[in-house]
Design an enzyme around this catalytic site. Sequence first.
Site, PDB file in Angstrom:
ATOM      1  N   GLU A 165       0.779  -1.244   0.000  1.00 50.54           N
ATOM      2  CA  GLU A 165       0.000   0.000   0.000  1.00 50.54           C
ATOM      3  C   GLU A 165       0.812   1.297   0.000  1.00 50.54           C
ATOM      4  O   GLU A 165       0.750   2.086   0.958  1.00 50.54           O
ATOM      5  CB  GLU A 165      -0.950   0.019   1.203  1.00 50.54           C
ATOM      6  CG  GLU A 165      -1.918  -1.140   1.219  1.00 50.54           C
ATOM      7  CD  GLU A 165      -2.959  -1.019   2.332  1.00 50.54           C
ATOM      8  OE1 GLU A 165      -2.806  -0.161   3.230  1.00 50.54           O
ATOM      9  OE2 GLU A 165      -3.931  -1.776   2.297  1.00 50.54           O
ATOM     10  N   GLU A 355      -5.699  -8.401   0.674  1.00 51.40           N
ATOM     11  CA  GLU A 355      -6.339  -8.041   1.955  1.00 51.40           C
ATOM     12  C   GLU A 355      -7.791  -7.645   1.730  1.00 51.40           C
ATOM     13  O   GLU A 355      -8.100  -6.869   0.817  1.00 51.40           O
ATOM     14  CB  GLU A 355      -5.670  -6.817   2.610  1.00 51.40           C
ATOM     15  CG  GLU A 355      -4.457  -7.098   3.440  1.00 51.40           C
ATOM     16  CD  GLU A 355      -3.871  -5.835   4.058  1.00 51.40           C
ATOM     17  OE1 GLU A 355      -4.646  -4.941   4.467  1.00 51.40           O
ATOM     18  OE2 GLU A 355      -2.647  -5.750   4.117  1.00 51.40           O
TER      19      GLU A 355
END
Length: 450
Positions: A165, A355
């Site tokens: 991320e 995720e």
Amino acid sequence: MSNKFPNNFIWGAATSSYQIEGASSIDGKGKSIWDTFSHTKGKVFNNQNADIATDHYNRYKEDIALMNNIKLKAYRFSISWPRIFPNGKGKFNKKGLDFYSKLLDELLKKNIKPFITLYHWDLPQKIQNLGGWSNREITKYFSDYSYLIAKKFGDRCKNFITLNEPAVFSTFGYLDGYMAPGLKNKKKYLSCIHNINLAHGFAFKSIKSVSSNIKVGCTLNMAPCLAFSNSSKDISAKITYDAFWNRAYADPMYLGSYPKIIENKIQNLIRQNDMKIINQKNDFIGLNHYQHIRVISDKKNLLGARSVNLKELSKKINIKKNLTTMNWEIVPDAYYHQIMELKNRYNNPNIHLTENGCSFSDKVNKNGKILDVKRVNFLKKYLKAVHKAINNGAKIKSYFVWSFLDNFEWALGYDKRFGIVHVDFKTLKRIPKKSYYFFGELIKKNSIPK
Ligand code: FCB
């Protein structure tokens, strides 16, 4: 239409080093920026830190046994860079490597495929002292670290994720200051964008130089952006935020160019050949996704745009019904749309859903059980969106639930519980939740249980 997932679909669970390992200063580990940040008063909820966390460093066998009980097919974990290089670079720490080596062996013994994330935010403090991601030199250090890990573990792990991320750790770490290293500096933030992209490119090359059989990609947090209102200010804020959040990394890494609005701001940083280095033949794209983002214009924010807060959100929706304890909206359609956007914009890549999950304040009942029905319902809805995207041609290879264990949720400390396994942070006892058994059934049936 069949409700089965494809054969060989990989059902996994994800964690990250700082959030679960503990053992923050033993066996030669160096300090990370999260050690520093969490030990700085006022930065984390109740001044909590992850010195012990779930103590996974000492309990990894017990945790892997729990994974094995539901026949989990894959486990995504991250390596703590300062455990391997206490100074970020230079001499490596053998004891750090030993821990991950034992972890890998234990996983393989149980037939669980490891997915390694090289960077999940715990940057060596010593590298931060040199400027962290805002210093271009980091690309070399990260590439050397990636090379070593591929060399040591590439025989046992065939899937490497370079970075977790980029949008989150750059925006919250360098622009909003809400996460480590806690800076609010637009110039540094803009340098981060380019250096992070370059670091991915160099790391890709390092790993592939060890073995072309290792599959490499980056994990991006992406989500459809919505303007908070119809005002022209919010609409233009949405366009800016969307570019910086969703495309600042995906476009250069997977298409070879920056969105114009970003390129205009970082032109002076781009050297000859940089774009070629960034744009590698990635084997997959990793998607982390939780909810859509509502964007509001805000002059005080360095981008002039930010995501809305709870108070603003409550003007839009029936809060109680639709939120997790992160104050995140439950919107499975956004997941579907995000996956299809990846498929359509990035030439139908292989996708790993690295995720997805939710936090609720799960309670142990008087029979010692945790009936996290809300999490089960959340998973059912989001998994339906995944199934629909597969039926519509998205090449989704895996789904990793966030998270295997309740853990240290960054600036929010232990207040938010995302695990399918409950952790009592006083005794460190693990109790599988209802969602854990649901996940086991999902794996067994390879379709969403009723
Ligand atoms: C993601 C992070 C992960 C966890 C979840 C809830 O942004 O990658 O570490 O904090 O959110």
